[in-house]
Design a protein around this motif. Sequence first.
Motif, short mmCIF file in Angstrom:
data_model
loop_
_atom_site.label_atom_id
_atom_site.label_comp_id
_atom_site.label_asym_id
_atom_site.label_seq_id
_atom_site.Cartn_x
_atom_site.Cartn_y
_atom_site.Cartn_z
N LYS A 3 0.84 -1.19 0.00
CA LYS A 3 0.00 0.00 0.00
C LYS A 3 0.88 1.24 0.00
N LEU A 4 0.29 2.37 -0.40
CA LEU A 4 0.98 3.66 -0.39
C LEU A 4 0.14 4.65 0.39
N ASP A 5 0.73 5.25 1.42
CA ASP A 5 0.03 6.23 2.25
C ASP A 5 0.76 7.56 2.19
N ILE A 6 0.05 8.58 1.75
CA ILE A 6 0.59 9.94 1.69
C ILE A 6 -0.24 10.80 2.64
N THR A 7 0.43 11.49 3.57
CA THR A 7 -0.29 12.26 4.59
C THR A 7 0.31 13.65 4.71
N GLY A 8 -0.51 14.67 4.45
CA GLY A 8 -0.11 16.06 4.70
C GLY A 8 1.11 16.50 3.93
N LEU A 9 1.32 15.97 2.73
CA LEU A 9 2.54 16.24 1.96
C LEU A 9 2.53 17.68 1.42
N SER A 10 3.64 18.37 1.60
CA SER A 10 3.76 19.75 1.12
C SER A 10 5.15 19.99 0.56
N LYS A 11 5.18 20.81 -0.52
CA LYS A 11 6.46 21.19 -1.13
C LYS A 11 6.28 22.53 -1.80
N ALA A 12 7.24 23.43 -1.57
CA ALA A 12 7.22 24.76 -2.20
C ALA A 12 8.56 25.03 -2.85
N PHE A 13 8.55 25.83 -3.91
CA PHE A 13 9.77 26.27 -4.56
C PHE A 13 9.77 27.79 -4.57
N GLY A 14 10.83 28.37 -4.02
CA GLY A 14 10.91 29.83 -3.97
C GLY A 14 9.76 30.47 -3.23
N GLY A 15 9.25 29.79 -2.22
CA GLY A 15 8.13 30.30 -1.45
C GLY A 15 6.78 30.08 -2.08
N ARG A 16 6.73 29.49 -3.28
CA ARG A 16 5.44 29.23 -3.96
C ARG A 16 5.03 27.78 -3.74
N PRO A 17 3.91 27.53 -3.05
CA PRO A 17 3.47 26.15 -2.81
C PRO A 17 3.15 25.44 -4.12
N VAL A 18 3.68 24.24 -4.28
CA VAL A 18 3.41 23.42 -5.46
C VAL A 18 2.56 22.21 -5.08
N ILE A 19 2.86 21.61 -3.93
CA ILE A 19 2.03 20.57 -3.33
C ILE A 19 1.67 21.04 -1.93
N ALA A 20 0.38 21.04 -1.60
CA ALA A 20 -0.05 21.62 -0.33
C ALA A 20 -0.96 20.65 0.42
N ASP A 21 -0.50 20.15 1.55
CA ASP A 21 -1.30 19.33 2.45
C ASP A 21 -2.03 18.21 1.70
N PHE A 22 -1.29 17.48 0.91
CA PHE A 22 -1.84 16.43 0.05
C PHE A 22 -1.85 15.10 0.80
#
Length: 345
Positions: A3-22
């Motif tokens: 199984k694959l579990d993704i919880t609250g994943l976030s990533k930003a570049f240069g202060g710009r959110p690209v993935i937010a609470d996924f």
Amino acid sequence: MAKLDITGLSKAFGGRPVIADFSLHISSGSLMAILGPSGSGKTTLLRLLCGFERAQAGTIGIGEHIVSGPGVHVPPEQRRIGYVAQEGALFPHLSVADNIVFGLPRAQRRAHHRVAELLELVGLPQVYAARPPQHLSGGEQQRVALARALAAAPSIVLLDEPFSALDAALRNDTRSAVVHALQAAGATAVLVTHDQAEALSMGDHVAVLWQGRLAQVATPQELYRAPATRELARFVGEAVLLQSVVAEHRAVCSLGSLALAAPTAPGPAQVMLRPEQILLLPDPMPDAVPVQVESIVFMGAHANVQLTLPASGERIAARVSGQLAPAPGARMWVSVSGPAVAYPC
């Protein structure tokens, strides 16, 4: 497979959110299609899953093991992830067999470990093992790429828009072969795509990534018939949107009083139908509404018909069999098949 579990994943570049609470759960042995327009964060999400990028928040779990989280970053080569790129990324100087075993230990590479089994699994003849990949069609190359991804018995298989370079006929055949191979292998797979038809036809479930956030996760049927927002309705297929008023679990609009797929708060709303729900009638029937045929786009098996409602001036789209396409300028009537979805204004 795991199984694959993704919880609250976030990533930003240069202060710009690209993935937010996924957050997303993918069951072992299932195929999850992640659908999103260009710029929605699909590539970044893949890079986070593979370990090519470090998440700034949240966790990624494969099976019972956390591979990304606070203080944890398992390198890509230790995550046991199989990866199928957009154009296969096969090595032209190696045979099909050598491409399949490329990532295995040296002894297994020399023995062409499981090559015959994997070729059969992806629906290719055994004689292809000795051929260079450039002698195969694009669809066959993608099947070899899948065989290579499965060779090391990965925990998860990631498919990064793997059919985008194929023509329509090859795309359909290759999709079917890939789904069959993944099911036969019992693989847990994640397909990332911007192609709605691809996501709906392949995924056990579809997760829509919208501006870096999870907008909806549902079965293909649920997503198509009842998208969560009007924006998703326009993105996942064609949508007919009309102003309406909701009362007593029905929406009253220029097409009449329509049943709703789900309870909706009374008041003004936009009501959504799919073009194939608009039934064209040559003669008036009870509750049918007169329309004028404006234009037709003939697609072979079906035709897209643009209509005007004389009473309101609104334009709507219908989809009919190519054999039943009306002539531009014809006066006809329409009725509605099935329930509508309402979005409160």
